[in-house]
Design a protein around this motif. Structure first.
Motif, mmCIF file in Angstrom:
data_model
loop_
_atom_site.group_PDB
_atom_site.id
_atom_site.type_symbol
_atom_site.label_atom_id
_atom_site.label_comp_id
_atom_site.label_asym_id
_atom_site.label_seq_id
_atom_site.Cartn_x
_atom_site.Cartn_y
_atom_site.Cartn_z
ATOM 1 N N ARG A 141 -3.413 -4.181 4.354
ATOM 2 C CA ARG A 141 -4.509 -3.263 4.063
ATOM 3 C C ARG A 141 -5.656 -3.961 3.356
ATOM 4 O O ARG A 141 -6.827 -3.689 3.616
ATOM 5 C CB ARG A 141 -4.014 -2.104 3.194
ATOM 6 N N ASP A 142 -5.344 -4.881 2.450
ATOM 7 C CA ASP A 142 -6.378 -5.556 1.678
ATOM 8 C C ASP A 142 -5.849 -6.900 1.183
ATOM 9 O O ASP A 142 -4.685 -7.262 1.410
ATOM 10 C CB ASP A 142 -6.838 -4.680 0.490
ATOM 11 N N ALA A 143 -6.734 -7.645 0.521
ATOM 12 C CA ALA A 143 -6.374 -8.983 0.055
ATOM 13 C C ALA A 143 -5.237 -8.941 -0.963
ATOM 14 O O ALA A 143 -4.379 -9.830 -0.993
ATOM 15 C CB ALA A 143 -7.602 -9.671 -0.549
ATOM 16 N N GLU A 144 -5.217 -7.911 -1.794
ATOM 17 C CA GLU A 144 -4.159 -7.803 -2.799
ATOM 18 C C GLU A 144 -2.791 -7.655 -2.145
ATOM 19 O O GLU A 144 -1.818 -8.310 -2.557
ATOM 20 C CB GLU A 144 -4.440 -6.611 -3.722
ATOM 21 N N GLU A 145 -2.700 -6.802 -1.140
ATOM 22 C CA GLU A 145 -1.422 -6.628 -0.451
ATOM 23 C C GLU A 145 -1.006 -7.923 0.244
ATOM 24 O O GLU A 145 0.172 -8.305 0.235
ATOM 25 C CB GLU A 145 -1.526 -5.481 0.558
ATOM 26 N N ALA B 160 0.841 -1.191 0.000
ATOM 27 C CA ALA B 160 0.000 0.000 0.000
ATOM 28 C C ALA B 160 0.878 1.243 0.000
ATOM 29 O O ALA B 160 1.976 1.252 0.571
ATOM 30 C CB ALA B 160 -0.897 -0.013 1.238
ATOM 31 N N LEU C 93 -4.619 0.336 10.812
ATOM 32 C CA LEU C 93 -4.059 -0.950 10.372
ATOM 33 C C LEU C 93 -3.248 -1.622 11.480
ATOM 34 O O LEU C 93 -2.438 -2.517 11.223
ATOM 35 C CB LEU C 93 -3.188 -0.750 9.127
#
Length: 312
Positions: free
Chosen positions: A233-237, A13, A34
């Motif tokens: 932060r999210d699934a992609e990270e 991120a 976070l």
């Protein structure tokens, strides 16, 4: 290796905006959401290493904090404060309502009201001029340097500030900066400093260790313990981090696979210092430090020596 870092960073991120403001409120809000905790989990270890350094030399060390941002490492080391506690301070609506100039004035008095229990003097290096201005303005850093040593030469004035550094530390900048930055710093120091690095496990350290070895430093990695930085932060990270670790042959089971960035502690020093005090003898890591607990008994130094006190 710099290109490799850049590729890995594409999966992380981007928080550039929170470092370019005149005060740290957005920094605490965004990272706090976070569960950012590396300043708090690193501080007991940093304190142990600084105590060992001071014991070896007999003087209070000068610390250069690379990627210091708003001086948070200095804050949690010098004062009985935590990142979590500071986050709650800035989350109050009264603190969110004031302008930056007022906040800086309030923070200057706030930090001055606490006893300074630090074992070192801090100077900071960061590419953010507003962050350095804040950190020096409220008294967290004695002096600050604004520079991007990945692309710039070290100025004469900055080199003079760095010259007396006994310890160089970073708790998250490796991966954004490379051996280019650290090589320029080391070439400016008048002695061979200790280098404390908390490095996310997705970033290889080989090129930095080589740079340090070329300047007479050996590198030790603490085994058996890692240090949580924050949640993904999210699934992609999350998935990108696991892919980066797999590409390096690093097993994420029970660590990053549980949804948290983990960092290794790496200490680089002159070989004689490492032989005299191995890292495993300096650092003791105790888990559970960040969990909520009830009142606890502690020792405090009083006029009549150590006394027992109940700390809420």
């Amino acid at each position: 290796m710099q290109t490799h870092f850049s590729r890995i960073n594409q999966s992380k991120a981007v928080f550039d905006d929170i470092y370019s403001l005149d005060d740290p409120r957005a920094y605490f809000s965004v990272l706090g959401d976070l569960d950012y905790m590396i300043p708090d989990v690193a501080e007991p270890v940093v304190r142990q290493i600084l105590a060992a350094k001071a014991s070896a030399t007999g003087v209070k060390p000068n610390v250069l904090d690379v990627g210091c941002s708003y001086g948070i490492n200095a804050a949690v080391h010098r004062f009985p404060l935590t990142f979590g506690g500071l986050r709650h301070r800035y989350a109050r609506r009264e603190m969110r309502a004031v302008d930056s100039e007022t906040l800086v004035r309030l923070d200057r008095h706030f930090y001055a009201a606490w006893p300074d229990v630090g074992l070192a003097r801090f100077i900071g290096l960061d590419i953010s001029a507003p962050a350095i201005k804040y950190a020096t303005g409220v008294g967290l850093l004695e002096q600050g340097i604004v520079a991007d040593l990945e692309t710039e030469a070290l100025s004469t004035g900055s080199a003079n500030l760095i010259r007396s550094a006994d310890v160089i530390m970073s708790t998250g900048c490796i991966g954004y900066v490379t051996e280019k930055t650290f090589g320029k710093i080391l070439d400016a120091t008048e002695k061979r400093p200790w280098i404390i690095s908390f490095v996310l496990r997705m970033f290889p350290f080989d090129s930095l260790a080589t740079t340090f070895a070329e300047r007479g430093l050996v590198t030790e990695r603490l085994t058996g313990a890692t240090f949580i930085q924050r949640r993904f932060r999210d699934a992609e990270e999350f998935e990108s981090c696991l892919a980066s670790l797999a590409a390096l042959g690093v097993d994420a089971t029970g660590l990053e696979s549980e949804g948290l960035f983990h960092a290794d502690l790496i200490l680089s020093r002159p070989e004689a210092d490492a032989r005299a005090s191995p890292l495993r003898d300096i650092v003791t890591v105790a888990s559970g430090r960040g969990r909520p607990i009830g009142p606890r008994y502690v020792h405090i130094e009083g006029d009549d020596g150590l006394q027992v006190a109940l700390e809420p």
